[in-house]
Design an enzyme around this catalytic site. Structure first.
Site, PDB file in Angstrom:
ATOM      1  N   GLY A 152     -27.104   0.089 -24.759  1.00 42.91           N
ATOM      2  CA  GLY A 152     -27.625  -0.801 -24.959  1.00 42.91           C
ATOM      3  C   GLY A 152     -27.993  -1.950 -24.718  1.00 42.91           C
ATOM      4  O   GLY A 152     -29.048  -2.069 -23.898  1.00 42.91           O
ATOM      5  N   TRP A 154     -29.481  -5.933 -24.050  1.00 41.79           N
ATOM      6  CA  TRP A 154     -28.368  -6.814 -24.125  1.00 41.79           C
ATOM      7  C   TRP A 154     -28.075  -8.397 -23.972  1.00 41.79           C
ATOM      8  O   TRP A 154     -27.536  -9.512 -23.321  1.00 41.79           O
ATOM      9  CB  TRP A 154     -30.081  -7.638 -22.399  1.00 41.79           C
ATOM     10  CG  TRP A 154     -31.155  -7.928 -23.675  1.00 41.79           C
ATOM     11  CD1 TRP A 154     -32.275  -6.937 -23.286  1.00 41.79           C
ATOM     12  CD2 TRP A 154     -31.483  -9.274 -24.415  1.00 41.79           C
ATOM     13  NE1 TRP A 154     -33.225  -7.549 -24.555  1.00 41.79           N
ATOM     14  CE2 TRP A 154     -32.875  -8.503 -24.936  1.00 41.79           C
ATOM     15  CE3 TRP A 154     -31.233  -9.741 -25.215  1.00 41.79           C
ATOM     16  CZ2 TRP A 154     -33.500  -9.681 -25.733  1.00 41.79           C
ATOM     17  CZ3 TRP A 154     -31.629 -11.140 -25.798  1.00 41.79           C
ATOM     18  CH2 TRP A 154     -33.060 -10.311 -26.282  1.00 41.79           C
ATOM     19  N   ASN A 155     -27.773  -8.242 -25.602  1.00 42.84           N
ATOM     20  CA  ASN A 155     -27.599  -9.680 -26.532  1.00 42.84           C
ATOM     21  C   ASN A 155     -25.653  -9.387 -26.407  1.00 42.84           C
ATOM     22  O   ASN A 155     -25.270 -10.645 -26.163  1.00 42.84           O
ATOM     23  CB  ASN A 155     -28.642  -9.740 -27.884  1.00 42.84           C
ATOM     24  CG  ASN A 155     -28.007  -8.275 -27.959  1.00 42.84           C
ATOM     25  OD1 ASN A 155     -27.773  -7.533 -28.215  1.00 42.84           O
ATOM     26  ND2 ASN A 155     -28.067  -8.713 -29.697  1.00 42.84           N
ATOM     27  N   SER A 180     -28.623  -2.352 -20.717  1.00 38.95           N
ATOM     28  CA  SER A 180     -29.386  -2.872 -20.589  1.00 38.95           C
ATOM     29  C   SER A 180     -29.545  -3.151 -19.150  1.00 38.95           C
ATOM     30  O   SER A 180     -28.870  -3.947 -18.779  1.00 38.95           O
ATOM     31  CB  SER A 180     -29.927  -4.198 -21.526  1.00 38.95           C
ATOM     32  OG  SER A 180     -30.608  -5.239 -20.724  1.00 38.95           O
ATOM     33  N   GLU A 181     -30.489  -3.176 -18.643  1.00 38.27           N
ATOM     34  CA  GLU A 181     -31.017  -2.851 -16.659  1.00 38.27           C
ATOM     35  C   GLU A 181     -31.153  -4.826 -16.981  1.00 38.27           C
ATOM     36  O   GLU A 181     -30.452  -5.578 -15.541  1.00 38.27           O
ATOM     37  CB  GLU A 181     -32.800  -2.887 -17.024  1.00 38.27           C
ATOM     38  CG  GLU A 181     -32.623  -2.795 -15.738  1.00 38.27           C
ATOM     39  CD  GLU A 181     -34.739  -2.353 -15.223  1.00 38.27           C
ATOM     40  OE1 GLU A 181     -34.805  -1.961 -13.841  1.00 38.27           O
ATOM     41  OE2 GLU A 181     -35.363  -2.384 -15.760  1.00 38.27           O
ATOM     42  N   THR A 234     -38.125   1.012 -29.819  1.00 41.41           N
ATOM     43  CA  THR A 234     -37.482   2.563 -28.774  1.00 41.41           C
ATOM     44  C   THR A 234     -36.181   3.050 -29.755  1.00 41.41           C
ATOM     45  O   THR A 234     -36.124   3.923 -29.586  1.00 41.41           O
ATOM     46  CB  THR A 234     -36.087   1.532 -28.041  1.00 41.41           C
ATOM     47  OG1 THR A 234     -36.554   0.673 -27.276  1.00 41.41           O
ATOM     48  CG2 THR A 234     -35.449   2.146 -27.242  1.00 41.41           C
ATOM     49  N   GLU A 252     -29.092   1.581 -33.992  1.00 45.78           N
ATOM     50  CA  GLU A 252     -29.133  -0.349 -34.713  1.00 45.78           C
ATOM     51  C   GLU A 252     -30.070  -0.779 -34.151  1.00 45.78           C
ATOM     52  O   GLU A 252     -30.656  -1.312 -33.374  1.00 45.78           O
ATOM     53  CB  GLU A 252     -27.433  -0.633 -34.201  1.00 45.78           C
ATOM     54  CG  GLU A 252     -26.127   0.197 -34.117  1.00 45.78           C
ATOM     55  CD  GLU A 252     -25.688  -0.360 -35.562  1.00 45.78           C
ATOM     56  OE1 GLU A 252     -26.614  -0.785 -36.695  1.00 45.78           O
ATOM     57  OE2 GLU A 252     -25.342   0.749 -36.621  1.00 45.78           O
ATOM     58  N   GLY A 254     -33.662  -3.539 -35.003  1.00 47.59           N
ATOM     59  CA  GLY A 254     -33.649  -4.752 -35.998  1.00 47.59           C
ATOM     60  C   GLY A 254     -33.619  -4.993 -36.397  1.00 47.59           C
ATOM     61  O   GLY A 254     -33.584  -4.670 -38.089  1.00 47.59           O
ATOM     62  N   CYS A 286     -28.936  -9.190 -33.639  1.00 46.25           N
ATOM     63  CA  CYS A 286     -30.132  -8.272 -34.259  1.00 46.25           C
ATOM     64  C   CYS A 286     -29.712  -8.919 -35.945  1.00 46.25           C
ATOM     65  O   CYS A 286     -31.089  -8.425 -36.629  1.00 46.25           O
ATOM     66  CB  CYS A 286     -29.741  -6.946 -34.142  1.00 46.25           C
ATOM     67  SG  CYS A 286     -27.461  -6.544 -34.171  1.00 46.25           S
ATOM     68  N   GLU A 388     -40.197  -9.367 -35.705  1.00 56.03           N
ATOM     69  CA  GLU A 388     -38.925 -10.166 -35.204  1.00 56.03           C
ATOM     70  C   GLU A 388     -38.749 -11.393 -34.208  1.00 56.03           C
ATOM     71  O   GLU A 388     -39.395 -10.586 -33.000  1.00 56.03           O
ATOM     72  CB  GLU A 388     -38.043  -8.848 -35.315  1.00 56.03           C
ATOM     73  CG  GLU A 388     -36.690  -9.169 -34.166  1.00 56.03           C
ATOM     74  CD  GLU A 388     -35.570  -8.718 -34.071  1.00 56.03           C
ATOM     75  OE1 GLU A 388     -35.921  -6.924 -33.329  1.00 56.03           O
ATOM     76  OE2 GLU A 388     -34.458  -8.329 -34.687  1.00 56.03           O
ATOM     77  N   LYS A 458     -33.171   1.341 -44.132  1.00 58.17           N
ATOM     78  CA  LYS A 458     -34.832   1.272 -43.564  1.00 58.17           C
ATOM     79  C   LYS A 458     -34.920   1.692 -41.924  1.00 58.17           C
ATOM     80  O   LYS A 458     -34.466   2.169 -41.641  1.00 58.17           O
ATOM     81  CB  LYS A 458     -35.967  -0.198 -44.413  1.00 58.17           C
ATOM     82  CG  LYS A 458     -35.561   0.000 -45.918  1.00 58.17           C
ATOM     83  CD  LYS A 458     -36.594  -1.170 -46.585  1.00 58.17           C
ATOM     84  CE  LYS A 458     -36.594  -2.144 -46.432  1.00 58.17           C
ATOM     85  NZ  LYS A 458     -37.023  -3.117 -47.626  1.00 58.17           N
ATOM     86  N   GLU A 465     -21.838   1.303 -37.587  1.00 57.06           N
ATOM     87  CA  GLU A 465     -20.572   1.473 -36.504  1.00 57.06           C
ATOM     88  C   GLU A 465     -19.414   0.430 -36.549  1.00 57.06           C
ATOM     89  O   GLU A 465     -19.796  -0.202 -38.217  1.00 57.06           O
ATOM     90  CB  GLU A 465     -21.173   0.350 -35.631  1.00 57.06           C
ATOM     91  CG  GLU A 465     -22.192   0.483 -34.574  1.00 57.06           C
ATOM     92  CD  GLU A 465     -22.957   0.657 -33.291  1.00 57.06           C
ATOM     93  OE1 GLU A 465     -23.245  -0.594 -33.201  1.00 57.06           O
ATOM     94  OE2 GLU A 465     -22.907   0.917 -32.465  1.00 57.06           O
TER      95      GLU A 465
END
Ligand code: NDP
Length: 491
Positions: A152, A154-155, A180-181, A234, A252, A254, A286, A388, A458, A465
């Protein structure tokens, strides 16, 4: 510490601790440390994948209608505890409670309910194959993939965890999820809720850690599929690693999505759409429509209205329900956004209509706030129009005609989302059909009901999802040919 969980990980139905590196979660509005956790070590990663593989056998054999019931029960529990979950999400992300109360855990609950219903009513194909009536036919079975890994961003921490867990579990897979950490906390609550709802221990596990833990999971030989939400870089690394062992991937990633406002648009609605598509979650979304193309004949009026409304946005303590915009999620993201504000102003030479700087909020001296910003006279080649930013930064670009704006909108490596505002129904559909984007809106922006597939074209991603589409990305189809007559052989 006010949000310390019982332990860092949730494995095999229980909270467990590990010996890996320790890290902190902070409330971005103040810098207060709210929890201290440890990353998973290699031994725990192995043990967790084993637990998930073991649980998968039982869960895959559970009738779909019962799997659906467990997911719907989890949805109910999330809704009952929405306030607590939302406060925790606000502490972890800094997003205003005004938003987390309606958009985070609630979307996760919707998703669990949706896939609970979808799997309970899922049917497969029966394919008549001719010959004498009933002589031969084929049918298909939808079967799970096995152990899936979810990674995951962090948003939207709990929303992302649910958007991955729900279709994976509905289809009979088990999952190891790494948040996310930066935002490790709400996924642990989700794991406990799923067990309480009746999910077999080990069918959904949460492991903490940074990219190296994610990398170890992606490389694990017993893992069948990886779904990641994050940056393009990533996504490319994960896809390359998943190629070894031919693992399935959903990415999923940016975006730099276009939002096109034609001269016949209802202008206040278009301004609302542009603001939702740039400022919600402090711009850390995103699918944001960060390139707002406005027809030259309404350009000045659009800018005047957007500036007036942007200046009224209430920044403040995210835990105060009157606050409309919180801080950015981390010092790293704050520095990144400030750098782009400087690039837009000094290097690119765009015009700052409003905002353009960091701001301190009374009573929150350590807060990572920036003013919501609108850049005008942006051109396609500027860095702020190509990269982004992931902050509250709207770029407004004038255009003159439809063919021109479609070509400019498509002139990007990204293809996550797109929007059009127009009163001309034919133009709305025509333009959307020409835009290279996976998730589109006509006369609104950024609404993502779980019944609608979500994903990118792209470089913005692979797979979808939500909708019914996600089920296909978490299952494989077995075709079965059935012969009722004799076998015709030349030998
Ligand atoms: P990343 O893409 O770096 O991280 C996404 C997730 O992947 C995190 O859980 C991360 O772990 C994990 N990860 C990182 N490297 C690997 C790897 N090699 N193998 C497996 N997992 C890995 O996003 P960031 O959080 O660093 O954000 C950077 C930028 O990404 C943002 O500024 C924004 O532009 C974009 N972004 C896009 C999002 C989207 O929804 N499309 C969401 C968030 C960010 P960890 O972070 O714990 O190290």
């Amino acid at each position: 510490m006010r949000a310390q969980p019982p332990a860092s990980h949730h494995v095999g139905g229980q909270f467990v601790e590990s010996t890996g590196d320790s890290f902190e979660s902070r409330f971005p509005a103040t810098g207060e440390v709210i929890a201290r956790l440890r990353a998973a070590d290699p031994e725990l990663i192995d043990r967790t994948v084993d637990a998930a593989a073991e649980a998968h056998r039982e869960w895959a054999a559970t009738p779909p209608v019962e799997r659906g019931r467990v997911l719907r029960r989890a949805a109910d529990l999330i809704r009952e505890r929405n306030h607590d979950l939302s406060v925790l999400e606000t502490l972890d992300t800094g997003k205003p409670l005004q938003e987390t109360l309606v958009a985070d855990a609630m979307s996760g609950a919707d998703c669990l309910e949706h896939f609970g219903n979808v799997i309970a009513t899922d049917t497969t194909d029966l394919i008549p194959l001719g010959g004498s009536p009933g002589a031969s036919f084929a049918y298909t079975r939808r079967e799970p993939l096995g152990v899936c890994v979810g990674i995951g961003a962090w948003n939207y921490p709990i929303q992302i965890a649910c958007w991955k867990a729900a279709p994976a579990l509905a289809a009979g897979n088990s999952m190891v999820f790494k948040p996310s950490e930066v935002t490790p906390l709400t996924a642990l609550r989700l794991a406990a809720i799923l067990v309480e709802a009746g999910l077999p221990p080990g069918a959904f596990n949460v492991l903490q850690g940074a990219g190296d833990v994610g990398g170890a999971l992606v490389a694990h030989p017993r893992v069948a599929k990886v779904s990641v939400t994050g940056s393009v870089a990533t996504g490319e690394r994960v896809a390359a690693a998943a190629a070894t062992g031919l693992k399935h991937v959903t990415l999923e990633l940016g975006g730099k999505s276009p939002l096109i406002v034609f001269d016949d648009a209802e202008l206040d609605n278009a301004v609302s759409g542009a603001m939702l598509g740039n400022f919600y979650s402090t711009g850390q979304v995103c699918s944001n429509g960060t390139r707002v193309f406005v027809h030259r004949s309404v350009y000045d009026e659009f800018l005047a209205r957007v500036a007036a409304r942007t200046e009224r946005i209430v920044l403040g303590d995210p835990l105060d329900e009157a606050t409309q915009m919180g801080p950015l999620v981390s010092a790293v993201q704050h520095a990144k956004v400030l750098d782009y504000l400087r690039i837009g102003r000094d290097d690119d030479g765009a015009r700052v209509v409003t905002g353009g700087e960091a701001v301190s909020v009374a009573g929150l001296p350590g807060g990572l706030f920036v003013r919501p910003t609108v850049f005008a006279d942006v051109t396609d080649d500027m860095r702020i129009a190509r990269e982004e930013i992931f902050g509250p930064v709207m770029c407004v670009l004038p255009f003159d005609d439809e063919d021109e704006v479609v070509a400019r909108a498509n002139s990007t490596q990204f293809g996550l989302a797109a929007g059009v505002f127009t009163r001309d129904i034919a133009r709305g559909h025509r333009v959307i059909a020409r835009l290279e984007a996976g998730t589109c809106w006509i006369n609104t922006y950024n609404l993502t009901p779980v019944a609608m597939p979500f994903g990118g074209y792209k470089h913005s991603g692979i797979g979808r999802e939500n909708g019914r589409a996600a089920l296909d990305h978490y299952s494989q189809i077995k075709s079965v040919y059935v012969e009722l007559g004799d076998v015709d052989a030349p030998y």
